[in-house]
Design a protein around this motif. Structure first.
Motif, mmCIF file in Angstrom:
data_model
loop_
_atom_site.group_PDB
_atom_site.id
_atom_site.type_symbol
_atom_site.label_atom_id
_atom_site.label_comp_id
_atom_site.label_asym_id
_atom_site.label_seq_id
_atom_site.Cartn_x
_atom_site.Cartn_y
_atom_site.Cartn_z
ATOM 1 N N GLY A 74 16.256 22.064 64.798
ATOM 2 C CA GLY A 74 16.184 22.713 66.401
ATOM 3 C C GLY A 74 15.407 23.448 67.125
ATOM 4 N N SER A 75 15.898 24.861 66.651
ATOM 5 C CA SER A 75 14.899 26.108 67.679
ATOM 6 C C SER A 75 14.389 26.577 66.434
ATOM 7 N N PHE A 76 13.426 27.219 66.394
ATOM 8 C CA PHE A 76 12.900 27.817 64.954
ATOM 9 C C PHE A 76 11.968 28.922 66.019
ATOM 10 N N THR A 77 11.531 30.356 64.577
ATOM 11 C CA THR A 77 11.023 31.263 64.841
ATOM 12 C C THR A 77 10.027 31.196 63.503
ATOM 13 N N VAL A 78 8.799 30.961 63.417
ATOM 14 C CA VAL A 78 8.002 31.413 62.101
ATOM 15 C C VAL A 78 6.901 32.164 62.656
ATOM 16 N N ASP A 79 6.738 32.785 61.666
ATOM 17 C CA ASP A 79 5.641 33.886 61.607
ATOM 18 C C ASP A 79 4.333 33.170 60.631
ATOM 19 N N ALA A 80 4.008 32.538 61.285
ATOM 20 C CA ALA A 80 2.620 32.116 60.324
ATOM 21 C C ALA A 80 1.988 30.601 61.174
ATOM 22 N N THR A 81 0.635 30.450 60.738
ATOM 23 C CA THR A 81 -0.625 29.609 61.852
ATOM 24 C C THR A 81 -0.378 27.852 61.697
ATOM 25 N N ARG A 82 0.247 27.371 62.521
ATOM 26 C CA ARG A 82 0.511 25.623 62.625
ATOM 27 C C ARG A 82 -0.426 25.354 62.087
ATOM 28 N N LYS A 83 -0.624 23.576 61.257
ATOM 29 C CA LYS A 83 -1.442 22.756 60.762
ATOM 30 C C LYS A 83 -2.243 22.208 62.381
ATOM 31 N N PRO A 84 -3.662 22.311 62.332
ATOM 32 C CA PRO A 84 -3.924 21.821 64.423
ATOM 33 C C PRO A 84 -3.719 20.354 63.669
ATOM 34 N N GLU A 85 -3.352 19.456 63.461
ATOM 35 C CA GLU A 85 -2.731 18.378 63.501
ATOM 36 C C GLU A 85 -1.435 18.292 64.167
ATOM 37 N N CYS A 86 -1.180 19.589 63.725
ATOM 38 C CA CYS A 86 1.359 19.931 64.489
ATOM 39 C C CYS A 86 0.928 21.198 65.613
ATOM 40 N N GLU A 87 -0.360 21.407 65.819
ATOM 41 C CA GLU A 87 0.157 22.281 66.895
ATOM 42 C C GLU A 87 0.355 21.702 68.676
ATOM 43 N N ASP A 88 0.385 20.770 69.122
ATOM 44 C CA ASP A 88 1.020 20.339 70.107
ATOM 45 C C ASP A 88 2.225 19.501 69.960
ATOM 46 N N LYS A 89 2.551 19.412 68.796
ATOM 47 C CA LYS A 89 3.700 18.082 68.442
ATOM 48 C C LYS A 89 4.441 18.458 67.365
ATOM 49 N N ILE A 90 5.655 18.494 67.005
ATOM 50 C CA ILE A 90 6.283 19.137 66.122
ATOM 51 C C ILE A 90 5.662 17.886 65.452
ATOM 52 N N CYS A 91 4.821 17.485 63.935
ATOM 53 C CA CYS A 91 4.448 17.253 62.986
ATOM 54 C C CYS A 91 6.121 16.685 62.080
ATOM 55 N N LYS A 92 6.016 15.206 61.615
ATOM 56 C CA LYS A 92 7.500 14.403 60.607
ATOM 57 C C LYS A 92 7.342 15.067 59.449
ATOM 58 N N TYR A 93 8.374 16.068 59.226
ATOM 59 C CA TYR A 93 8.875 16.081 57.901
ATOM 60 C C TYR A 93 9.917 15.337 57.412
#
Length: 93
Positions: A74-93
């Motif tokens: 749900g809530s998260f903080t990740v000190d990393a760069t998002r993949k371009p396809e996952c910048e605007d939305k959370i990609c399914k995992y």
């Protein structure tokens, strides 16, 4: 604390770590390794708060709350760069 309760908490923590790993590796670039700390906390709503860091660098912190009911982070903080396809939305995992 009963042994059964301890085992249930450890199983929930294992599941939370697995789902957090899936989430991070799907949504972020250049993730080689994820280290988790053992200071997890289960909130009254059944979510579990987990902490750690990326690629062996303790400054690259991660934090998240895994919601078992919805099987998602749900809530998260990740000190990393998002993949371009996952910048605007959370990609399914």
């Amino acid at each position: 604390m009963e042994a059964q309760e301890t085992q249930q908490k450890e199983e929930l923590y294992s599941l939370a770590k697995k789902r957090m790993t899936d989430f991070i590796k799907t949504n972020y670039k250049d993730i080689e390794r994820i280290n988790y700390t053992d200071d997890y906390e289960i909130n009254p709503m059944g979510g579990i708060e987990i902490n750690g860091y990326l690629n062996g660098n303790k400054k690259k912190e991660i934090w998240g709350i895994y919601d078992k009911g919805n099987d998602e982070v749900g809530s998260f903080t990740v000190d990393a760069t998002r993949k371009p396809e996952c910048e605007d939305k959370i990609c399914k995992y």
